[in-house]
Motif scaffolding. Sequence first.
Motif: not given
Length: 393
Positions: A319-327
């Motif tokens: 979950v903590e790496e999802v934002e990076y994936l989205l970016m």
Amino acid sequence: MTMTSQSAAENYLDVQKRSNDIFAEDWQIIEKYYLKKLWHQLTLKLLEFVNKEAVFQSNVLVDGFYENFLSDFEHIINPLAMSELVLVIVKKMRSQADKQDAIPGFVEKIRDKVLAKAKDGTVAVVLCNIALATFYLEDRKDNPAARKLMEEAGSKLQEFDYVTPVHDRYFALTSAYHRTLGNHAEYYREALRYLGCTKLENMPVEERRAWASTVAVAALLGKGVYNFGELLMHEVLTSLDGTEQSWLVQLLYAFNKGDIAAFAQLRPRWSGQPDLAKQEQFLKQKVTLMCLIELAFKRPTTQRQISFAEISQATMVPVEEVEYLLMRALSLDLIRGKINEVDKLVHVTWVQPRVLDVNQLASVQRKLTAWVTSAAAMEEMMRGSAGDGLMAV
């Protein structure tokens, strides 16, 4: 009575008829057309003749064929046909080390003659450039020289708004060029263009399989290639059915659907392919992005807000790496939307257009059916509301 002496071409034909028993019948037909000045029939016969495997394996094409025969009437026959004949001669010259140095001068001479005499010689000139570029690329490893000729050929082909008889050879050349440099994405695009203007039934099975496997690997490794639908729909992939490389097609389908589990299951197969094994981390990132695209694509238009938790579960990314994936997906323009960091949500407004496979088309059909049903329900509700209003009046 004055005796007329034979021309050099007639002398050449006489010698060939006497010294080439295997091709005696061919030479007789060629001589008949030549003496009667039936240039169209002669051209067709020569194109058939030079493409015979037995002729290519002999030294006929490099033993005075042009100098003593073709040069006699090259100004009369169709420029493109002349270039086609030259192409075969050059191919034979490339197979003999002592003839290779003469190739540039020979091709340039023919190209200049075509330019000088033919208003409609553009396509013929392109074919000459392709022959020369192929020689520089494959035999001399001179990429800059090959690129210059390739660009000249491409510039001339842009003058046409239709597929010419040499487009397939041009795209075969550009594909080979990018493959030599290891440009996977560029090779993938040029190879698809080549396959798009080539009749597969005229291609040997082994050659078809070679194209299918190299294009599949290039699609997987190509940076910026996130659309596999066009390749998956192409008939060339069927040549891998029942072979040891059929797993490549399964892997393409896994990527196209963003199926991370299938990607993992196929690991024993793709890890045995050196090019793929070396790029394992890149492949994992790519299939994860494809999974995200597929997740967003499947969402109904009214439910384009996706939680980080749902993305994490689908992509197997913490979950903590999802934002990076989205970016990452946003920066590659695979999706568009807004990230809500506070509520851990992303609102997707757009998904990159793709060529869809059958299953994805079925998903679109379901969406359209749901939309039609929703629109019909809304229409019915509005009619009911209008009716109640009229009754109240």
